[in-house]
Design a protein around this motif. Structure first.
Motif, PDB file in Angstrom:
ATOM      1  N   SER A 142       0.831  -1.197   0.000  1.00 42.13           N
ATOM      2  CA  SER A 142       0.000   0.000   0.000  1.00 42.13           C
ATOM      3  C   SER A 142       0.868   1.249   0.000  1.00 42.13           C
ATOM      4  CB  SER A 142      -0.909   0.003   1.227  1.00 42.13           C
ATOM      5  OG  SER A 142      -1.573   1.244   1.352  1.00 42.13           O
ATOM      6  N   ASN A 143       0.383   2.282  -0.689  1.00 46.25           N
ATOM      7  CA  ASN A 143       1.115   3.548  -0.746  1.00 46.25           C
ATOM      8  C   ASN A 143       0.736   4.499   0.378  1.00 46.25           C
ATOM      9  OD1 ASN A 143       2.515   2.920  -3.154  1.00 46.25           O
ATOM     10  ND2 ASN A 143       0.696   3.416  -4.354  1.00 46.25           N
ATOM     11  N   ILE A 144      -0.213   4.095   1.229  1.00 48.26           N
ATOM     12  CA  ILE A 144      -0.677   4.962   2.311  1.00 48.26           C
ATOM     13  C   ILE A 144       0.158   4.704   3.557  1.00 48.26           C
ATOM     14  CG2 ILE A 144      -2.646   5.615   3.744  1.00 48.26           C
ATOM     15  CD1 ILE A 144      -4.451   4.624   1.476  1.00 48.26           C
ATOM     16  N   PRO A 145       0.703   5.741   4.177  1.00 43.12           N
ATOM     17  CA  PRO A 145       1.528   5.538   5.377  1.00 43.12           C
ATOM     18  C   PRO A 145       0.721   4.933   6.522  1.00 43.12           C
ATOM     19  CG  PRO A 145       1.824   7.753   4.474  1.00 43.12           C
ATOM     20  CD  PRO A 145       0.650   7.147   3.769  1.00 43.12           C
ATOM     21  N   ALA A 146       1.399   4.186   7.385  1.00 42.37           N
ATOM     22  CA  ALA A 146       0.760   3.634   8.581  1.00 42.37           C
ATOM     23  C   ALA A 146       0.193   4.760   9.426  1.00 42.37           C
ATOM     24  CB  ALA A 146       1.769   2.823   9.386  1.00 42.37           C
ATOM     25  N   GLY A 147      -0.929   4.498  10.054  1.00 39.25           N
ATOM     26  CA  GLY A 147      -1.554   5.497  10.905  1.00 39.25           C
ATOM     27  C   GLY A 147      -2.596   6.336  10.210  1.00 39.25           C
ATOM     28  N   GLN A 148      -2.680   6.229   8.877  1.00 42.20           N
ATOM     29  CA  GLN A 148      -3.675   6.989   8.131  1.00 42.20           C
ATOM     30  C   GLN A 148      -4.794   6.050   7.701  1.00 42.20           C
ATOM     31  OE1 GLN A 148      -2.243   9.593   5.056  1.00 42.20           O
ATOM     32  NE2 GLN A 148      -0.443  10.191   6.214  1.00 42.20           N
ATOM     33  N   LEU A 149      -5.831   5.971   8.493  1.00 32.79           N
ATOM     34  CA  LEU A 149      -6.958   5.104   8.204  1.00 32.79           C
ATOM     35  C   LEU A 149      -8.032   5.966   7.549  1.00 32.79           C
ATOM     36  CD1 LEU A 149      -8.295   2.410  10.703  1.00 32.79           C
ATOM     37  CD2 LEU A 149      -9.555   3.283   8.734  1.00 32.79           C
ATOM     38  N   VAL A 150      -7.986   5.990   6.214  1.00 35.14           N
ATOM     39  CA  VAL A 150      -8.863   6.860   5.429  1.00 35.14           C
ATOM     40  C   VAL A 150      -9.432   6.068   4.252  1.00 35.14           C
ATOM     41  CG1 VAL A 150      -7.625   8.972   6.064  1.00 35.14           C
ATOM     42  CG2 VAL A 150      -6.887   7.659   4.051  1.00 35.14           C
ATOM     43  N   PRO A 151     -10.526   6.559   3.649  1.00 38.77           N
ATOM     44  CA  PRO A 151     -11.046   5.889   2.449  1.00 38.77           C
ATOM     45  C   PRO A 151      -9.983   5.803   1.358  1.00 38.77           C
ATOM     46  CG  PRO A 151     -12.657   7.454   3.287  1.00 38.77           C
ATOM     47  CD  PRO A 151     -11.391   7.681   4.068  1.00 38.77           C
ATOM     48  N   THR A 152      -9.991   4.701   0.615  1.00 40.14           N
ATOM     49  CA  THR A 152      -9.004   4.500  -0.451  1.00 40.14           C
ATOM     50  C   THR A 152      -9.623   3.641  -1.541  1.00 40.14           C
ATOM     51  OG1 THR A 152      -6.859   3.526  -0.998  1.00 40.14           O
ATOM     52  CG2 THR A 152      -8.042   2.546   0.843  1.00 40.14           C
ATOM     53  N   THR A 153      -9.225   3.870  -2.773  1.00 43.08           N
ATOM     54  CA  THR A 153      -9.803   3.116  -3.889  1.00 43.08           C
ATOM     55  C   THR A 153      -9.305   1.676  -3.931  1.00 43.08           C
ATOM     56  OG1 THR A 153      -8.051   3.955  -5.333  1.00 43.08           O
ATOM     57  CG2 THR A 153     -10.145   5.167  -5.302  1.00 43.08           C
ATOM     58  N   GLU A 154      -8.101   1.424  -3.403  1.00 41.10           N
ATOM     59  CA  GLU A 154      -7.539   0.082  -3.401  1.00 41.10           C
ATOM     60  C   GLU A 154      -7.692  -0.559  -2.028  1.00 41.10           C
ATOM     61  OE1 GLU A 154      -3.516   0.505  -4.602  1.00 41.10           O
ATOM     62  OE2 GLU A 154      -4.008   0.979  -6.684  1.00 41.10           O
ATOM     63  N   ALA A 155      -7.791  -1.878  -2.007  1.00 42.89           N
ATOM     64  CA  ALA A 155      -7.914  -2.595  -0.734  1.00 42.89           C
ATOM     65  C   ALA A 155      -6.694  -2.322   0.130  1.00 42.89           C
ATOM     66  CB  ALA A 155      -8.058  -4.087  -0.991  1.00 42.89           C
ATOM     67  N   ARG A 156      -6.937  -1.981   1.392  1.00 44.81           N
ATOM     68  CA  ARG A 156      -5.837  -1.732   2.338  1.00 44.81           C
ATOM     69  C   ARG A 156      -6.187  -2.346   3.689  1.00 44.81           C
ATOM     70  NH1 ARG A 156      -1.515   1.070   4.215  1.00 44.81           N
ATOM     71  NH2 ARG A 156      -1.663   2.055   6.263  1.00 44.81           N
ATOM     72  N   PRO A 157      -5.469  -3.368   4.134  1.00 42.34           N
ATOM     73  CA  PRO A 157      -5.672  -3.908   5.484  1.00 42.34           C
ATOM     74  C   PRO A 157      -5.230  -2.877   6.533  1.00 42.34           C
ATOM     75  CG  PRO A 157      -4.594  -5.515   4.053  1.00 42.34           C
ATOM     76  CD  PRO A 157      -4.540  -4.197   3.343  1.00 42.34           C
ATOM     77  N   VAL A 158      -6.056  -2.713   7.557  1.00 42.69           N
ATOM     78  CA  VAL A 158      -5.809  -1.720   8.605  1.00 42.69           C
ATOM     79  C   VAL A 158      -6.213  -2.305   9.954  1.00 42.69           C
ATOM     80  CG1 VAL A 158      -6.146   0.253   7.051  1.00 42.69           C
ATOM     81  CG2 VAL A 158      -8.094  -0.696   8.308  1.00 42.69           C
ATOM     82  N   SER A 159      -5.981  -1.535  11.016  1.00 42.94           N
ATOM     83  CA  SER A 159      -6.323  -2.033  12.348  1.00 42.94           C
ATOM     84  C   SER A 159      -6.820  -0.911  13.240  1.00 42.94           C
ATOM     85  CB  SER A 159      -5.100  -2.697  13.000  1.00 42.94           C
ATOM     86  OG  SER A 159      -4.079  -1.733  13.241  1.00 42.94           O
ATOM     87  N   PHE A 160      -7.491  -1.315  14.301  1.00 48.52           N
ATOM     88  CA  PHE A 160      -7.848  -0.434  15.414  1.00 48.52           C
ATOM     89  C   PHE A 160      -7.312  -1.081  16.689  1.00 48.52           C
ATOM     90  CE2 PHE A 160     -11.300   0.815  12.480  1.00 48.52           C
ATOM     91  CZ  PHE A 160     -11.208   2.197  12.568  1.00 48.52           C
ATOM     92  N   ALA A 161      -6.796  -0.259  17.602  1.00 43.89           N
ATOM     93  CA  ALA A 161      -6.349  -0.759  18.899  1.00 43.89           C
ATOM     94  C   ALA A 161      -6.931   0.125  19.997  1.00 43.89           C
ATOM     95  CB  ALA A 161      -4.830  -0.767  18.984  1.00 43.89           C
ATOM     96  N   LEU A 162      -7.362  -0.490  21.071  1.00 38.15           N
ATOM     97  CA  LEU A 162      -7.957   0.227  22.193  1.00 38.15           C
ATOM     98  C   LEU A 162      -7.062   0.059  23.418  1.00 38.15           C
ATOM     99  CD1 LEU A 162     -10.742   1.729  22.844  1.00 38.15           C
ATOM    100  CD2 LEU A 162     -11.330  -0.376  24.057  1.00 38.15           C
ATOM    101  N   TYR A 163      -6.727   1.177  24.048  1.00 43.43           N
ATOM    102  CA  TYR A 163      -5.834   1.157  25.204  1.00 43.43           C
ATOM    103  C   TYR A 163      -6.512   1.767  26.423  1.00 43.43           C
ATOM    104  CZ  TYR A 163      -1.848  -0.086  22.267  1.00 43.43           C
ATOM    105  OH  TYR A 163      -0.988  -0.742  21.426  1.00 43.43           O
ATOM    106  N   ARG A 164      -6.151   1.253  27.578  1.00 42.19           N
ATOM    107  CA  ARG A 164      -6.552   1.857  28.855  1.00 42.19           C
ATOM    108  C   ARG A 164      -5.313   1.944  29.743  1.00 42.19           C
ATOM    109  NH1 ARG A 164      -8.656   0.423  33.977  1.00 42.19           N
ATOM    110  NH2 ARG A 164      -8.637  -1.818  33.502  1.00 42.19           N
ATOM    111  N   ASN A 165      -5.016   3.155  30.149  1.00 42.29           N
ATOM    112  CA  ASN A 165      -3.822   3.400  30.970  1.00 42.29           C
ATOM    113  C   ASN A 165      -2.557   2.837  30.321  1.00 42.29           C
ATOM    114  OD1 ASN A 165      -5.453   4.609  32.971  1.00 42.29           O
ATOM    115  ND2 ASN A 165      -5.827   2.609  33.950  1.00 42.29           N
TER     116      ASN A 165
END
Length: 241
Positions: A142-165
């Motif tokens: 993918s040409n999109i830098p890590a951390g940029q979870l935005v709409p894209t025309t090409e398939a891009r695997p991404v993630s969400f992480a939830l933190y507490r303290n």
């Protein structure tokens, strides 16, 4: 278009096929199975299946008691019923609201780590080694830098992480294509953290220009969040925007 089927009636999709045209043919012929059979695990083929609206799964169809070498098959899935969360329908129970501010959502901060934790939690029955490798390769290309979870025309695997303290409490990975995010797998380590992660992810997607949250297979906890079940034709119409 000439469609190919297994003797048991499953549609076979080859890497040389036009995956969007295959979806159109499936809808036109009222294909009545959730799964198709994909021939191969090349990252390009898997990405094109994702871009056509398939949730791509896999399986080991060998007999582990008699076969030394696993026999993996790709299983593109176009659900007969798909769970979709439209952001205006997001429902947050009163019992959950008091927990939300305790957590921090980090979009696409640790894709590799989140994906590995999903495999550790749920095993590799469907997220088999060749599929996991293909998904990682799609991500790398993918040409999109890590951390940029935005709409894209090409398939891009991404993630969400939830933190507490500062500690990881929940997470999931999925695929962005167009203005749709499709959830693939998730985990949680604390009560309520999984629900909070989904709520905060939905809010993030809405704020960043996505059309809806594709939750895949319908389940009660998704309905509790406000998701509704839609048919394949409606999903494809919305997915293509």
């Amino acid at each position: 278009m000439y469609l190919k089927y297994t003797p048991t009636g499953y549609l076979v999709i080859s890497p040389e096929d036009d995956c969007h045209a295959i979806v159109d043919a499936m809808l036109a012929t009222e294909y009545n199975e959730d799964f198709c059979i994909g021939l191969g695990f090349s990252p390009d083929f898997v990405a094109r299946l994702m871009e056509a609206g398939f949730l791509v799964m896999s399986a080991n169809i060998g007999n582990p008691e008699t076969d030394d070498i696993p026999s993996y098959v790709l299983l593109p899935k176009l659900h007969l019923e798909r769970s979709a969360l439209f952001f205006e329908n997001l429902h947050i129970k009163k019992s959950i609201r008091r927990h939300i501010n305790r957590y921090e959502l980090r979009p696409d901060a640790d894709f590799g780590g989140i994906m590995e934790r999903c495999i550790q939690k749920h095993g590799d029955d469907w997220l088999t080694p060749p599929l996991a490798a293909a998904i990682k390769k799609i991500r790398e290309q993918s040409n999109i830098p890590a951390g940029q979870l935005v709409p894209t025309t090409e398939a891009r695997p991404v993630s969400f992480a939830l933190y507490r303290n500062g500690e990881l409490a929940a997470g999931e990975f999925g695929v962005v294509c167009g203005k749709v995010y499709t959830s693939y797998s998730g985990f949680y380590y604390e009560d309520n953290a999984g629900t909070v992660q989904l709520i905060l992810a939905a809010r993030y997607l809405e704020e960043n220009g996505f059309s809806f949250f594709d939750l895949g297979m319908p389940l009660s906890y998704k309905t509790d969040l406000g998701a509704i079940d839609i048919c394949p034709a409606e999903f494809v119409r919305l997915f293509r925007g």
